[in-house]
Write an enzyme that holds these catalytic residues in place. Structure first.
Site, PDB file in Angstrom:
ATOM      1  CG  ASP A 154      -2.275   0.646   0.955  1.00  0.00           C
ATOM      2  OD1 ASP A 154      -2.277   1.874   0.804  1.00  0.00           O
ATOM      3  OD2 ASP A 154      -3.311  -0.044   0.901  1.00  0.00           O
ATOM      4  CG  HIS A 212      -5.220   4.097   0.624  1.00  0.00           C
ATOM      5  ND1 HIS A 212      -4.694   2.858   0.344  1.00  0.00           N
ATOM      6  CD2 HIS A 212      -6.459   4.108   0.087  1.00  0.00           C
ATOM      7  CE1 HIS A 212      -5.580   2.163  -0.352  1.00  0.00           C
ATOM      8  NE2 HIS A 212      -6.666   2.899  -0.526  1.00  0.00           N
ATOM      9  CB  SER A 531      -9.042   0.839  -0.739  1.00  0.00           C
ATOM     10  OG  SER A 531      -8.358   1.091  -1.923  1.00  0.00           O
TER      11      SER A 531
END
Ligand code: NAG
Ligand code: NAG
Ligand code: NAG
Ligand code: NAG
Ligand code: NAG
Ligand code: NAG
Ligand code: NAG
Ligand code: NAG
Length: 749
Positions: A154, A212, A531
């Site tokens: 990620d 994220h 996600s």
């Protein structure tokens, strides 16, 4: 469309080079640079070296890879070799001109070269929502995923967040763990056992620069954090789905964007380190398998018993824009849960409309204010104080809702209502706005517009209702969730599964909302996307792997798919947020909504060994391409009897069928008993329109663990379907204690 473009390019190439062997090298995206002498990064696939065992040491492997290069360095002195991959692919990434790449073609063992593809991220209540409970069931039996290692590929991680501090129930990493923590000494711990970044052959800091990676890692396996919440909403204990699993973070995205040569380096390291699950909340769009670093490296992962979980992408509701759709990947779409951070808009005519926002100041006075459409710019990116000062403004939904809140506030607007368009349908976000706001569905947006346009002095007030549960229908498919049918996998239904992915509360590097204090001790945020759905499934896989260490990745996938929920909490078919809450198709929800407790005890599973994919791949690609993916010596597609996607032993059935009456297709499925000795009945519970399906068996009897039984299904068109029609049905194998469900989707031609 894209295929046609490639075909034209290929035709051009043949003329240019008079050699169709270049087809192997030149990909569509390379075409414009054929006569270009610029040095670029190429990803080069080569045959697994004969007697690869001799190349056990990295230097030998790199030297073998260097033997494909014209020489080791550029004129500038810069090293050509960027990454020499051992696990993710058989090959390397190096600096070459297109001509130099073409010249490698003549070297024995060369298979394929391409430019890197862009990869990107798409941007605690969910465990309970999925039926996991403390002190029982899967969590109890799997000890919360204890000791399983989840590799999170990620945007890096925030190592200081409480979600990544260890607690005493997390064991030390396995003795054979050699993962690197490049944050330096005393930063990693038993929870976060590795962190490393990859960029252009270098290893910068793995610190998350957007939130994220932090968010995704904490969903999969974050430690419990008590009294988590966003601006006081959704308060509770936030913890991952596998809270006693380890996390190792591989940063391959920079501000949520990356290149797949770096991503392959991250995946290579993860496999080398010994992760058990790959959690990949990143996409590169629909692609041929060889053009997707995730597809190729995931194939190697399954040969090592590692389960690759990846996001379907956020390009819904458009059909056929789905990422990570190879059959060996567990492809995850996103669902909406029943939690809303509720805001009610009270209109001057007495009508009440519910929306969402995380910002819910208790000092707010709900006063009637003028309700207006913005001046010339319907999405409010530029608003005039003259138009909005002291008013509540109606703005069209856009990716910039948070920014627009600031713009409206700066223009002295008192409130903002974000209105969904048709595509966004019923999916709303509980964003941490900086002023009173409500995000409303498309249906409600129509009511608001009608009210403003037909009323002399339209007014509204915004009333905060706090965190509420019980929204219906739930779960539903989020509007953005990537949808099939896949253009590249030969007809396998994708996504495989949906999992919570709307307004997910999880760890965040910084404080959000209108008045951040800068205290980043324990901060959380809501995020939506496939996600967020993906690490839910990665966590469930970790729990299942702990309980069933001998299950193959395909068995784990089968367990998750055949036990999925297909009805919502009201007992109706799972609805689609993007299509007026009509029942979701299999190309939107796959086998259905993940149901971890039942996945722990599926009864029977459909297993597939890595080599079983060879005849399927040979049906789609040439020998060098298949070798690039499968990495076996001696594959020769010209002598292999190929099979269609429908003939893979997949837990769902996606079939392309001629319409003509009497056309018949026969497929075989094999199930493996992972439960007690039982008798299973086989039933076509819902016959898809236009076809008759006959099974050669009415029942299957199992007397031992691991016993396998096969059955044949004959599909016969009855001549009533239209070309392009998609019909859905399903079959079950049921015993007194288990139901094993497979969706069937037929596309007629
Ligand atoms: C490496 O090869 C390139 C192209 O073949 C050539 O231009 C360059 O001079 C060579 N560099 C060295 C250091 O030999
Ligand atoms: C681990 O990281 C440290 C510091 O970044 C570095 O010195 C070391 O070489 C790395 N080890 C491996 C195996 O990559
Ligand atoms: C709310 O209204 C009361 C009475 O009108 C007023 O005293 C108070 O300042 C208002 N509060 C805010 C936050 O505007
Ligand atoms: C920062 O936040 C943490 C967790 O919410 C809290 O315990 C702590 O008191 C806060 N520190 C300050 C200085 O506000
Ligand atoms: C064909 O199948 C459809 C739906 O499965 C059914 O309604 C129809 O009666 C069948 N027609 C024939 C000619 O068998
Ligand atoms: C199983 O199916 C066969 C037909 O295929 C039938 O003869 C038999 O009675 C069935 N057995 C049971 C226990 O239902
Ligand atoms: C079932 O198969 C697994 C490997 O697939 C093996 O580890 C296990 O021992 C087998 N169990 C029995 C009872 O045969
Ligand atoms: C399967 O379910 C049906 C009801 O739909 C039931 O009659 C049958 O007994 C079940 N089969 C087995 C083997 O338990």
């Amino acid at each position: 469309m894209e295929d046609k473009k490639c075909a034209t390019f290929f035709a051009m190439l043949i003329i240019l080079f008079a050699s169709n062997s270049y087809l192997r090298l030149i990909q569509c995206q390379l075409m414009p640079i054929v006569s270009d002498n610029q040095v670029k990064t190429f990803i080069v696939f080569v045959e697994e070296p004969v007697g690869g065992a001799n190349l056990v040491n990295d230097e030998e492997l790199t030297n073998f890879h260097r033997s494909f290069l014209p020489n080791n360095s550029l004129d500038s002195g810069e090293e050509r070799m960027i990454y020499s991959y051992r696990h993710a692919i058989s090959g390397f990434a190096a600096l070459l001109t297109a001509d130099e790449a073409l010249a490698m073609e003549t070297k024995p063992g060369f298979l394929f070269a391409r430019l890197p593809e862009e990869v990107r991220a798409e941007t605690t209540y969910t465990p309970e929502f999925m039926g996991l409970s403390i002190g029982g069931g899967l969590w109890w039996s799997s000890q919360y995923g204890e000791g399983i290692i989840i590799g999170v590929i990620d945007n890096g991680i925030t190592p200081t967040h409480p979600s990544f501090q260890s607690f005493n129930a997390v064991p030390a990493p396995p003795v054979n763990w050699f993962g690197n923590c490049s944050f330096g000494p005393n930063v990693c711990n038993n929870k976060l056992i590795g962190a490393m970044a990859f960029q252009n052959g270098k290893n910068p800091s793995p610190l998350d620069d957007t939130g994220h990676g932090t968010h995704c890692a904490s969903i999969a396996a974050g430690s419990p954090v008590y009294d988590a919440g966003v601006l006081g909403q959704a308060r509770g204990t936030a913890g991952g789905i596998a809270p006693r699993a380890h996390i190792s973070a591989y940063k391959v995205l920079y501000r949520n964007l990356g290149s797949d040569d770096d991503m392959l380096a991250g995946i290579d390291q993860a496999i080398r380190d010994g992760v058990n699950v790959l959690s990949m909340s990143l996409v590169s769009g629909p692609k041929h398998f060889l053009d997707s670093g995730i597809a190729v490296s995931s194939f190697y992962a399954i040969t090592q018993g590692i389960v690759p979980c990846a996001a379907a992408g956020n390009s819904g509701p458009t059909a056929s824009v789905i990422s990570n759709d190879a059959p060996w990947i567990l492809t995850v779409g996103a669902s909406n849960t029943d939690r809303r951070i509720k805001v009610t808009v009270m209109l001057g005519n007495g009508m009440e409309i519910d929306g969402e926002s995380a910002y819910q100041p208790d000092t707010h006075n709900a006063t009637d204010l003028e309700l207006v459409l913005p001046g010339s710019d319907p999405d409010c990116l530029s608003v005039d104080a003259a138009d909005v000062k002291g008013k509540i403004v109606l703005c069209e939904v856009s990716p910039f809702s948070l920014l627009i809140g600031r713009i409206v506030k700066d223009a002295e607007g008192e409130g903002m209502i974000i209105m969904n368009d048709v595509k966004h349908g019923f999916t709303t976000s509980s964003d941490p706005h900086v002023l009173p706001a409500a995000h409303v569905s498309h249906v409600d947006a129509q009511k608001l517009k009608a009210y403003v346009q037909t009323t002399r002095n339209p007014t509204a007030s915004i009333v905060f209702k706090g965190t509420q549960f019980g929204a219906s229908p739930t779960p539903s498919v989020a509007y953005f969730s990537g949808r099939g049918p896949s253009q590249y996998n030969g007809g396998i239904i994708k996504p495989d599964i949906i999992a919570p992915g709307v307004n997910i509360l999880a760890a965040w590097p910084v404080e959000v909302g209108p008045n951040p204090t800068g205290n980043t001790t324990s901060t959380f945020n809501f995020m939506s996307g496939t996600s967020m759905a993906t690490p839910h499934v990665s966590g469930i896989v970790a729990d299942l792997k702990k309980n069933h260490p001998d299950w193959s990745p395909a068995m784990i996938k089968s367990a998750i798919m055949t036990t999925a929920l297909t009805e919502d909490l009201d007992g109706n078919p799972i609805a689609d947020d993007a299509f007026s809450h009509q029942p979701a198709s299999y190309f939107a929800m796959g086998a259905g909504h993940v149901n971890p407790e039942r996945a722990n005890d599926p009864g029977l599973v459909y297993d597939t060994q890595p080599l079983d994919y060879i005849p399927y791949l040979c049906g789609m690609y040439s020998t060098p391409t298949v070798k690039s993916i499968v990495r076996q010596q001696g594959i020769d597609c010209s002598i292999i009897q190929s099979i269609t996607a429908a003939e893979l032993n997949y837990p769902s059935i996606g079939l392309r069928m001629p319409i003509a009456k009497g056309s018949a297709i026969v497929i075989t499925r094999t199930v493996t008993n992972v439960g007690p000795a039982e008798l299973y009945d086989l039933q076509i519970k819902k016959m898809p329109d236009g076809v008759d399906i006959r099974s050669d068996k009415k029942n299957l009897s199992f007397s031992a663990l691991n016993e396998t039984q096969s059955f044949r299904l004959q599909f016969t068109s009855n001549g009533t379907a239209q070309s392009g029609q998609v019909s859905e049905g399903y079959l079950i194998l049921n015993s007194t204690t288990h139901v094993v469900r497979s969706p069937i989707s037929i596309t007629y031609y």
